[in-house]
Design a protein around this motif. Structure first.
Motif, PDB file in Angstrom:
ATOM      1  N   TRP A   1       8.902  43.055  55.143  1.00 30.07           N
ATOM      2  CA  TRP A   1       9.721  42.316  54.173  1.00 30.07           C
ATOM      3  C   TRP A   1      11.115  42.010  54.723  1.00 30.07           C
ATOM      4  CZ3 TRP A   1       6.214  40.629  51.333  1.00 30.07           C
ATOM      5  CH2 TRP A   1       5.215  41.428  50.758  1.00 30.07           C
ATOM      6  N   PHE A   2      11.490  42.584  55.855  1.00 30.06           N
ATOM      7  CA  PHE A   2      12.849  42.428  56.362  1.00 30.06           C
ATOM      8  C   PHE A   2      13.025  41.056  57.031  1.00 30.06           C
ATOM      9  CE2 PHE A   2      13.120  47.300  57.375  1.00 30.06           C
ATOM     10  CZ  PHE A   2      12.987  47.586  56.031  1.00 30.06           C
ATOM     11  N   ASP A   3      14.173  40.456  56.837  1.00 32.12           N
ATOM     12  CA  ASP A   3      14.580  39.259  57.581  1.00 32.12           C
ATOM     13  C   ASP A   3      15.273  39.758  58.847  1.00 32.12           C
ATOM     14  OD1 ASP A   3      15.690  36.998  58.664  1.00 32.12           O
ATOM     15  OD2 ASP A   3      16.836  36.434  56.877  1.00 32.12           O
ATOM     16  N   MET A   4      14.516  39.867  59.944  1.00 36.38           N
ATOM     17  CA  MET A   4      15.042  40.558  61.118  1.00 36.38           C
ATOM     18  C   MET A   4      16.179  39.810  61.797  1.00 36.38           C
ATOM     19  SD  MET A   4      13.768  43.527  61.237  1.00 36.38           S
ATOM     20  CE  MET A   4      14.259  44.073  62.881  1.00 36.38           C
ATOM     21  N   ALA A   5      16.330  38.522  61.525  1.00 40.04           N
ATOM     22  CA  ALA A   5      17.495  37.828  62.075  1.00 40.04           C
ATOM     23  C   ALA A   5      18.795  38.431  61.541  1.00 40.04           C
ATOM     24  CB  ALA A   5      17.434  36.339  61.737  1.00 40.04           C
ATOM     25  N   VAL A   6      18.742  38.959  60.316  1.00 38.97           N
ATOM     26  CA  VAL A   6      19.890  39.617  59.701  1.00 38.97           C
ATOM     27  C   VAL A   6      19.738  41.129  59.760  1.00 38.97           C
ATOM     28  CG1 VAL A   6      21.271  39.817  57.597  1.00 38.97           C
ATOM     29  CG2 VAL A   6      20.142  37.653  58.141  1.00 38.97           C
ATOM     30  N   ALA A   7      18.536  41.623  59.466  1.00 38.92           N
ATOM     31  CA  ALA A   7      18.308  43.066  59.412  1.00 38.92           C
ATOM     32  C   ALA A   7      18.372  43.708  60.790  1.00 38.92           C
ATOM     33  CB  ALA A   7      16.954  43.350  58.770  1.00 38.92           C
ATOM     34  N   GLY A   8      17.930  42.997  61.822  1.00 40.08           N
ATOM     35  CA  GLY A   8      17.966  43.567  63.171  1.00 40.08           C
ATOM     36  C   GLY A   8      19.361  44.003  63.573  1.00 40.08           C
ATOM     37  N   PRO A   9      20.371  43.120  63.497  1.00 43.88           N
ATOM     38  CA  PRO A   9      21.741  43.540  63.803  1.00 43.88           C
ATOM     39  C   PRO A   9      22.261  44.637  62.880  1.00 43.88           C
ATOM     40  CG  PRO A   9      21.560  41.154  63.862  1.00 43.88           C
ATOM     41  CD  PRO A   9      20.264  41.662  63.316  1.00 43.88           C
ATOM     42  N   GLU A  10      21.872  44.603  61.600  1.00 46.98           N
ATOM     43  CA  GLU A  10      22.323  45.640  60.664  1.00 46.98           C
ATOM     44  C   GLU A  10      21.736  47.009  61.043  1.00 46.98           C
ATOM     45  OE1 GLU A  10      24.167  46.153  57.119  1.00 46.98           O
ATOM     46  OE2 GLU A  10      25.089  45.388  58.939  1.00 46.98           O
ATOM     47  N   ILE A  11      20.438  47.037  61.330  1.00 47.47           N
ATOM     48  CA  ILE A  11      19.806  48.300  61.727  1.00 47.47           C
ATOM     49  C   ILE A  11      20.428  48.809  63.021  1.00 47.47           C
ATOM     50  CG2 ILE A  11      17.643  49.370  62.473  1.00 47.47           C
ATOM     51  CD1 ILE A  11      16.225  47.334  60.581  1.00 47.47           C
ATOM     52  N   ALA A  12      20.621  47.899  63.996  1.00 50.88           N
ATOM     53  CA  ALA A  12      21.248  48.296  65.261  1.00 50.88           C
ATOM     54  C   ALA A  12      22.664  48.814  65.032  1.00 50.88           C
ATOM     55  CB  ALA A  12      21.259  47.111  66.218  1.00 50.88           C
ATOM     56  N   ARG A  13      23.366  48.235  64.066  1.00 48.26           N
ATOM     57  CA  ARG A  13      24.747  48.660  63.782  1.00 48.26           C
ATOM     58  C   ARG A  13      24.812  50.101  63.322  1.00 48.26           C
ATOM     59  NH1 ARG A  13      27.599  49.449  59.367  1.00 48.26           N
ATOM     60  NH2 ARG A  13      26.011  48.590  57.957  1.00 48.26           N
ATOM     61  N   VAL A  14      23.900  50.507  62.435  1.00 50.78           N
ATOM     62  CA  VAL A  14      23.982  51.865  61.884  1.00 50.78           C
ATOM     63  C   VAL A  14      23.363  52.903  62.807  1.00 50.78           C
ATOM     64  CG1 VAL A  14      24.028  50.991  59.528  1.00 50.78           C
ATOM     65  CG2 VAL A  14      21.845  51.737  60.519  1.00 50.78           C
ATOM     66  N   LEU A  15      22.569  52.468  63.798  1.00 46.70           N
ATOM     67  CA  LEU A  15      21.952  53.412  64.722  1.00 46.70           C
ATOM     68  C   LEU A  15      22.926  53.849  65.806  1.00 46.70           C
ATOM     69  CD1 LEU A  15      18.376  51.936  65.303  1.00 46.70           C
ATOM     70  CD2 LEU A  15      18.904  54.201  64.366  1.00 46.70           C
ATOM     71  N   THR A  16      22.820  55.106  66.208  1.00 49.59           N
ATOM     72  CA  THR A  16      23.547  55.603  67.362  1.00 49.59           C
ATOM     73  C   THR A  16      22.920  55.038  68.638  1.00 49.59           C
ATOM     74  OG1 THR A  16      22.106  57.534  67.424  1.00 49.59           O
ATOM     75  CG2 THR A  16      24.179  57.772  66.241  1.00 49.59           C
ATOM     76  N   PRO A  17      23.639  55.062  69.759  1.00 48.17           N
ATOM     77  CA  PRO A  17      23.028  54.655  71.034  1.00 48.17           C
ATOM     78  C   PRO A  17      21.758  55.475  71.309  1.00 48.17           C
ATOM     79  CG  PRO A  17      25.403  54.860  71.270  1.00 48.17           C
ATOM     80  CD  PRO A  17      25.075  55.389  69.905  1.00 48.17           C
ATOM     81  N   GLY A  18      20.695  54.784  71.647  1.00 48.13           N
ATOM     82  CA  GLY A  18      19.426  55.463  71.876  1.00 48.13           C
ATOM     83  C   GLY A  18      18.655  55.790  70.616  1.00 48.13           C
ATOM     84  N   GLY A  19      19.171  55.333  69.465  1.00 43.27           N
ATOM     85  CA  GLY A  19      18.472  55.579  68.203  1.00 43.27           C
ATOM     86  C   GLY A  19      17.162  54.821  68.124  1.00 43.27           C
TER      87      GLY A  19
END
Length: 258
Positions: free
Chosen positions: A113-131
């Motif tokens: 259900w995710f719009d990864m064009a928007v959700a991808g950067p958001e998920i990457a933002r909250v993840l630590t390096p190597g998350g």
């Protein structure tokens, strides 16, 4: 599925939140462990958490869990079932958490259900390096004859391509990729873990009735589709009398943040 259709389907669950909480299966604990073993730390986000089916498995694993869910009715069910979990309104496209605050993001039957064009950067933002990012789907083992028959009779609204062992890998392998822009995650890994669910004919029909495709059907079509499923289950010796185990696996897509 285009954006408008995806939005229509993903927003249908709230009206069936109580039924979703009662009938949807949980997730194989081994599948949860496999995702989390790659995470650099214990902080885990259940994204698109629904009524908390995956959240409960994450809590049982010992992770430090926060849940984010956009639908108020689903979020209310989650908070009722798991009052000790920090549960926030939000979405994959607008995650209410600070930068680099999470070691693993998991989504149970939600990443599609995710719009990864928007959700991808958001998920990457909250993840630590190597998350890590993990998508989990409970899939019907259609190597079992009656389960394959159920998939055929139910049709794509009840049992879609992500819902059977025979097709889930192809259907989910590129879900992390945005329609436009750069990918935020590395090469996907996929694995399956055995996970049956005890059902009766009535409870299995009730489970399939909570699928998005069924929820958005006109009432008459939905009743007819559920009637066909019920008749099929009544015709099979494996499912016609009392309880049975629905043969399932939890399929997992695991990715590492670039």
């Amino acid at each position: 599925m285009d954006h408008d259709e995806r939005l229509l389907h993903s927003s249908a669950f709230g009206a069936a939140a109580a039924a979703y909480a009662e009938h949807r299966p949980d997730y194989a604990q081994a599948a949860v462990r496999w995702v989390l073993e790659a995470a650099p730390g214990p902080r885990v986000l259940d994204l698109g958490a629904g009524t908390g089916k995956l959240t409960a498995a994450l809590v049982a694993s010992g992770a430090e869990v926060v849940a984010v869910e956009p639908d108020p009715a689903m979020l209310s069910e989650l908070r009722r079932a798991l009052p000790a979990v920090r549960a926030l309104p939000g979405s994959a496209e607008a995650i209410p958490l600070p930068d680099a605050s999470i070691d693993a993001v998991l989504a149970g039957n939600a990443m599609h259900w995710f719009d990864m064009a928007v959700a991808g950067p958001e998920i990457a933002r909250v993840l630590t390096p190597g998350g890590v990012l993990g998508g989990l789907w409970n899939v019907i083992d259609d190597r079992v004859a009656w389960a394959a028959g159920l998939a055929r009779v139910g049709g794509s609204a009840a049992v879609g391509p992500r819902d059977t062992l025979g097709s889930w890998r192809t259907a989910t392998s590129d879900l992390h990729l945005p329609d436009t822009g750069a990918a935020r995650f590395g090469a996907p890994e996929q694995a399956e873990f055995p996970h049956g669910q005890r059902r009766t004919a009535d409870s299995l029909v009730a489970t399939l009735a909570t699928r998005a495709g069924m929820l958005v059907m006109p009432a008459q079509e939905r009743a007819a589709a559920l009637g066909r499923i019920r008749a099929f289950l009544a015709s099979r010796p494996e499912t016609a009398h009392g309880g049975f185990t629905l043969p399932m696996l939890t399929g997992v897509l695991r990715l590492r943040r670039l």
